[in-house]
Design a protein around this motif. Structure first.
Motif, mmCIF file in Angstrom:
data_model
loop_
_atom_site.group_PDB
_atom_site.id
_atom_site.type_symbol
_atom_site.label_atom_id
_atom_site.label_comp_id
_atom_site.label_asym_id
_atom_site.label_seq_id
_atom_site.Cartn_x
_atom_site.Cartn_y
_atom_site.Cartn_z
ATOM 1 N N SER A 112 -12.420 10.939 -35.808
ATOM 2 C CA SER A 112 -12.859 9.918 -34.861
ATOM 3 C C SER A 112 -12.331 8.570 -35.327
ATOM 4 C CB SER A 112 -14.379 9.884 -34.802
ATOM 5 O OG SER A 112 -14.889 9.381 -36.013
ATOM 6 N N ALA A 113 -12.267 7.628 -34.378
ATOM 7 C CA ALA A 113 -11.764 6.288 -34.708
ATOM 8 C C ALA A 113 -12.565 5.703 -35.869
ATOM 9 C CB ALA A 113 -11.874 5.387 -33.483
ATOM 10 N N PHE A 114 -13.882 5.890 -35.812
ATOM 11 C CA PHE A 114 -14.739 5.361 -36.865
ATOM 12 C C PHE A 114 -14.330 5.905 -38.227
ATOM 13 C CE2 PHE A 114 -18.412 5.290 -39.593
ATOM 14 C CZ PHE A 114 -18.999 4.060 -39.334
ATOM 15 N N ASN A 138 -17.711 -1.372 -37.894
ATOM 16 C CA ASN A 138 -17.993 -1.888 -36.557
ATOM 17 C C ASN A 138 -17.437 -3.296 -36.372
ATOM 18 O OD1 ASN A 138 -19.188 0.415 -35.623
ATOM 19 N ND2 ASN A 138 -21.261 -0.201 -36.207
ATOM 20 N N GLU A 139 -17.510 -4.098 -37.425
ATOM 21 C CA GLU A 139 -16.927 -5.442 -37.344
ATOM 22 C C GLU A 139 -15.432 -5.367 -37.082
ATOM 23 O OE1 GLU A 139 -19.999 -7.752 -40.376
ATOM 24 O OE2 GLU A 139 -17.936 -7.351 -41.005
ATOM 25 N N LEU A 140 -14.778 -4.422 -37.775
ATOM 26 C CA LEU A 140 -13.333 -4.268 -37.585
ATOM 27 C C LEU A 140 -13.018 -3.850 -36.152
ATOM 28 C CD1 LEU A 140 -12.420 -2.583 -40.972
ATOM 29 C CD2 LEU A 140 -11.448 -4.706 -40.106
ATOM 30 N N LEU A 141 -13.834 -2.907 -35.624
ATOM 31 C CA LEU A 141 -13.617 -2.463 -34.243
ATOM 32 C C LEU A 141 -13.723 -3.645 -33.279
ATOM 33 C CD1 LEU A 141 -15.580 0.907 -34.215
ATOM 34 C CD2 LEU A 141 -13.158 0.623 -33.696
ATOM 35 N N VAL A 142 -14.737 -4.472 -33.490
ATOM 36 C CA VAL A 142 -14.926 -5.622 -32.607
ATOM 37 C C VAL A 142 -13.782 -6.621 -32.786
ATOM 38 C CG1 VAL A 142 -16.430 -7.582 -32.101
ATOM 39 C CG2 VAL A 142 -17.414 -5.320 -32.517
ATOM 40 N N MET A 150 -16.648 2.825 -29.152
ATOM 41 C CA MET A 150 -15.308 3.418 -29.209
ATOM 42 C C MET A 150 -15.091 4.195 -30.506
ATOM 43 S SD MET A 150 -13.126 2.864 -26.751
ATOM 44 C CE MET A 150 -13.014 1.879 -25.276
ATOM 45 N N GLY A 151 -15.855 3.824 -31.530
ATOM 46 C CA GLY A 151 -15.709 4.476 -32.824
ATOM 47 C C GLY A 151 -15.921 5.979 -32.764
ATOM 48 N N GLU A 152 -16.744 6.409 -31.789
ATOM 49 C CA GLU A 152 -17.032 7.848 -31.693
ATOM 50 C C GLU A 152 -15.877 8.627 -31.092
ATOM 51 O OE1 GLU A 152 -20.609 8.389 -29.467
ATOM 52 O OE2 GLU A 152 -21.636 6.868 -30.675
ATOM 53 N N PHE A 154 -12.198 10.247 -30.185
ATOM 54 C CA PHE A 154 -11.075 10.833 -30.899
ATOM 55 C C PHE A 154 -9.777 10.295 -30.295
ATOM 56 C CE2 PHE A 154 -12.675 14.042 -33.813
ATOM 57 C CZ PHE A 154 -14.017 14.024 -33.474
ATOM 58 N N PRO A 155 -8.693 10.316 -31.076
ATOM 59 C CA PRO A 155 -7.439 9.742 -30.577
ATOM 60 C C PRO A 155 -7.045 10.241 -29.182
ATOM 61 C CG PRO A 155 -7.199 10.236 -32.881
ATOM 62 C CD PRO A 155 -8.568 10.715 -32.497
ATOM 63 N N HIS A 156 -7.263 11.525 -28.889
ATOM 64 C CA HIS A 156 -6.819 12.000 -27.577
ATOM 65 C C HIS A 156 -7.687 11.469 -26.448
ATOM 66 C CE1 HIS A 156 -9.857 15.068 -28.571
ATOM 67 N NE2 HIS A 156 -10.011 15.171 -27.282
ATOM 68 N N GLU A 157 -8.794 10.821 -26.807
ATOM 69 C CA GLU A 157 -9.648 10.243 -25.763
ATOM 70 C C GLU A 157 -9.375 8.754 -25.575
ATOM 71 O OE1 GLU A 157 -13.600 12.966 -26.445
ATOM 72 O OE2 GLU A 157 -13.147 11.400 -27.886
ATOM 73 N N LEU A 158 -8.331 8.247 -26.248
ATOM 74 C CA LEU A 158 -8.034 6.815 -26.183
ATOM 75 C C LEU A 158 -6.681 6.586 -25.520
ATOM 76 C CD1 LEU A 158 -9.028 5.918 -29.844
ATOM 77 C CD2 LEU A 158 -10.307 5.303 -27.808
ATOM 78 N N SER A 159 -6.521 5.416 -24.898
ATOM 79 C CA SER A 159 -5.223 5.062 -24.313
ATOM 80 C C SER A 159 -4.286 4.577 -25.415
ATOM 81 C CB SER A 159 -5.423 3.953 -23.289
ATOM 82 O OG SER A 159 -5.727 2.751 -23.961
ATOM 83 N N GLY A 160 -3.011 4.461 -25.080
ATOM 84 C CA GLY A 160 -2.026 4.020 -26.065
ATOM 85 C C GLY A 160 -2.401 2.684 -26.697
ATOM 86 N N GLY A 161 -2.820 1.730 -25.850
ATOM 87 C CA GLY A 161 -3.196 0.412 -26.347
ATOM 88 C C GLY A 161 -4.411 0.478 -27.266
ATOM 89 N N GLN A 162 -5.386 1.304 -26.883
ATOM 90 C CA GLN A 162 -6.586 1.440 -27.719
ATOM 91 C C GLN A 162 -6.248 2.067 -29.063
ATOM 92 O OE1 GLN A 162 -8.810 3.717 -24.871
ATOM 93 N NE2 GLN A 162 -10.036 1.958 -24.240
ATOM 94 N N ARG A 163 -5.349 3.051 -29.020
ATOM 95 C CA ARG A 163 -4.933 3.671 -30.282
ATOM 96 C C ARG A 163 -4.271 2.655 -31.178
ATOM 97 N NH1 ARG A 163 -2.905 9.622 -28.845
ATOM 98 N NH2 ARG A 163 -3.738 9.534 -26.763
#
Ligand SMILES: Nc1ncnc2c1ncn2[C@@H]1O[C@H](COP(=O)(O)OP(=O)(O)O)[C@@H](O)[C@H]1O
Ligand code: SF4
Ligand SMILES: [Mg+2]
Lengths: 334, 285
Positions: A112-114, A138-142, A150-152, A154-163
């Motif tokens: 997961s992203a987290f 979480n601070e880094l994510l923000v 979004m931390g929960e 997985f890469p395949h659930e994210l768009s290119g920009g989010q990745r």
């Protein structure tokens, strides 16, 4: 001293041996990087531009010791990085990080992203409680413009920009001083490219980061970089302030790159002179003799195929590696 | 995503082939039940001869009849499943584990040890696997242990090579590179990233290989170099039965069909497993 270069690369060379068969017979050398020098000041961005295969990624990886350099020096805060022992290098490693070109291949699909960010964060070995870790991730994510939820994902659930944002957060988790951005936006849609560039600029302002920004898109580089190196076949052929790249290009290769960009203004498009490059990019295995650019250079003269031009430092802020660049500029000015 | 959702998604992708995947799983379950509960499922012993029943036709007492020595065919099929299961599971387990270990060493170190391992692989792959397994089988003698040894040894190079390739490409990947830049320990990179990402492919190959190994074991037994008589194995049953193929077709046909179905079932299960395990395919089928 604020104005000392944070990173200084001197005559960096990376040569790969080409081997063949079981006996691993050496059949040639790929001179992927062949004598590259540049330096970056704290908080600035240096752009590295060049066609694909000219050695941009290899330069970045050599600075990070991911590929071993065949020659040259890399200084980080005046410490010689390449000659450090492994233990010593491990101590400064985290200060220089990389953002990768491919947002798909740069995240472990099973994490997961987290946990991607967390793993890198806790690798510094400092003692933290579980809550502190969660808070920092979480601070880094923000910070990179994502929500904590979004931390929960997985890469395949994210768009290119989010990745790509996760990739940036992962680099930031090391608390780096320098980030090597290896074509961080070239795999993204144009609209998203701008968002990522803005994010990188915001982070630079807030955290005082230094960027080595690799790209093949000149407009992107002019926007983000303070200083630009134009690379051709493992060499830097021209360096200049990014403002001068479009207004005062001196090297024939730079001129060709600039003139290849379509212009929206109809009249300008009709009157301006285009320099067309003929032929393929020569391979770094069979480097041309003399000036590496001569087989494609529209201004090449006999001397170009025999002698190798050296950097002309007449203007120390705008060195050029060409025998005849002064003559060319007289021509265009007339 | 909660754990429940994940299991649900796993099921949907696994069974995305429809009725065929259900049949495959059903057949593998039957196979396992037969192998494990053989002594409970039949009143007879697999090796009890009763010459009065020699070549008996199917009846209520002997559902598929009896062979030349009057042994119940159903009983021997059940016990034969046992042999097939034990031999294939053990030899594939040994093969896959040794292969993963050696492939990991060869792929990650890339030094002289790596060269030695990969040269050995090349040499063994140059020998036809069947020939190799037969030779080893003859050398170590006609026992289940010997057979397991021969089979696992025979499949070792293909597992090493598969793992080697996986490790080579994974260790070049940007996400492993990023971990190295961040000073994450090599042991952690291997345990948390390399092995889990190599595992699905290894698992799929393992499942498909189970079927192939059962087939190979039967072939060896059919040729008389596998497990010794009178132990019931499907391969030797086909070998014994095919002499009476016209009078008592069931003697050869029944074990042959069992073999075919088990091999097929494991292959389909292997394919489904790949779809279900690979996160890149999750939710797309
Ligand atoms: N590990 C390697 N072995 C041999 N050649 C390589 C290796 N890595 C890169 N190269 C070669 O070095 C050259 C420069 O590659 P790269 O730095 O990736 O270019 P860029 O990032 O500018 O597109 C290419 O010709 C590439 O084929
Ligand atoms: S040295 Fe000659 S070939 Fe090279 S860029 Fe200048 S004019 Fe062209
Ligand atoms: Mg590149």
């Amino acid at each position: 001293m604020k104005n000392d270069p944070i990173i200084k690369v001197e005559d960096l060379k990376v040569h790969f041996g080409l081997t063949k068969g079981i006996a691993r017979k050496r059949i040639g050398t790929v001179k992927a990087v062949d004598g590259v020098s540049f330096s970056v000041e704290h908080g600035k961005t240096i752009g590295i531009v060049g066609e694909s295969g000219c050695g941009k990624t290899t330069t970045g990886k050599a600075i990070l010791r991911m590929v071993s350099a065949s020659g040259g020096k890399v200084y980080f805060h005046n410490q010689d990085v390449l000659s450090m022992k492994r233990k010593e290098h491990d101590k400064i490693k985290r200060k220089i990080q990389m953002i990768f070109q491919d947002p798909y291949g740069s995240l472990d699909p099973r994490q997961s992203a987290f946990s991607i960010i967390k793993e890198v964060l806790v690798a510094d070995g400092k003692k933290r409680s579980a809550e502190e870790v969660t808070k920092e991730v979480n601070e880094l994510l923000v910070m990179v413009g994502l929500s904590e939820e979004m931390g929960e994902r997985f890469p395949h659930e994210l768009s290119g920009g989010q990745r790509q944002r996760i990739g940036i957060a992962r680099a930031l988790a090391c608390h780096p001083e320098v980030i090597i951005c290896d074509e961080p936006v070239s795999a993204l849609d144009v609209s998203i490219q701008a968002q990522i560039i803005n994010l990188l600029e915001k982070l630079q302002r807030e955290l005082g980061l230094t960027y080595i920004f690799v790209a093949h898109d000149l407009a992107v580089v002019r926007h983000i970089a303070d200083y630009v190196c134009i690379m051709y076949l493992g060499n830097i052929v021209e360096m200049m302030d990014s403002d001068e790249m479009f207004t005062k290009p001196l090297h024939p290769y730079t001129k060709a790159l600039i003139s290849a960009i379509p212009v929206v203004d109809y009249h300008l498009e009709k009157t301006r002179k285009r320099i067309e490059l003929e032929g393929e990019i020569p391979s770094p295995i069979n480097r041309p003799t003399g000036c590496p650019f001569h087989p494609r250079c529209p201004y090449a003269k006999e001397r170009c195929s025999k002698e190798v031009p050296v950097m002309d430092n007449t203007d120390p802020k705008h060195p050029v590696c060409c025998f005849y660049y002064k003559d060319l500029n007289k021509e265009t000015n007339n | 995503m909660t754990r429940k959702d994940k299991i649900k998604q796993f099921k949907t992708t696994f069974f995305s082939r429809g009725i065929i995947s259900y049949l495959a799983v059903g057949f593998i379950a039957l196979f396992l039940i037969a192998a494990i509960f053989a002594p409970i499922l039949t009143p007879y012993k697999p090796n009890d001869m009763n010459l009065r029943n020699s070549l008996a036709t199917p009846s209520i007492k002997h559902l598929l009849g009896c062979d030349l020595h009057g042994r119940d065919v159903v009983t021997r099929l059940l016990y034969g499943a046992r042999v097939s299961l034990v031999v294939s599971v053990f030899s594939c387990d040994i093969g896959v584990m040794m292969g993963m270990a050696l492939g990991l060493i060869a792929g990650y170190t890339n030094g002289p040890l790596s060269t030695i391992i990969m040269r050995y692989v090349d040499v063994q792959l140059a020998i036809p696997p069947m020939l190799f397994t037969i030779t080893i089988g003859i050398l170590v003698g006609h026992s289940i242990l010997g057979l397991i040894f021969a089979l696992s040894f025979g499949m070792l190079p293909s597992y090493i090579r598969l793992m080697y390739g996986l490790v080579l490409s994974l260790k070049q990947s940007d996400y492993i590179t990023a971990l190295k830049f961040a000073n994450v320990k090599t042991s952690k990179i291997i345990v948390r990233h390399l092995l889990p990402n190599a595992f699905p492919t290894m698992m799929v190959t393992f499942t498909m290989n189970l079927g192939g190994t059962i087939m190979l074991e039967s072939t060896l037994s059919f040729l008389g170099i596998g497990i010794q008589q009178p132990t019931a194995t499907w391969g030797s049953m086909v070998a014994d039965g095919y002499q009476y193929i016209f009078d008592r077709p069931m003697l050869a046909f029944a074990p042959g069909l069992c073999l075919l179905l088990v091999v097929l079932a494991f292959n389909i299960a292997g394919d489904s497993l790949r779809d279900a395990i690979d996160p890149r395919l999750r939710g797309k089928l």
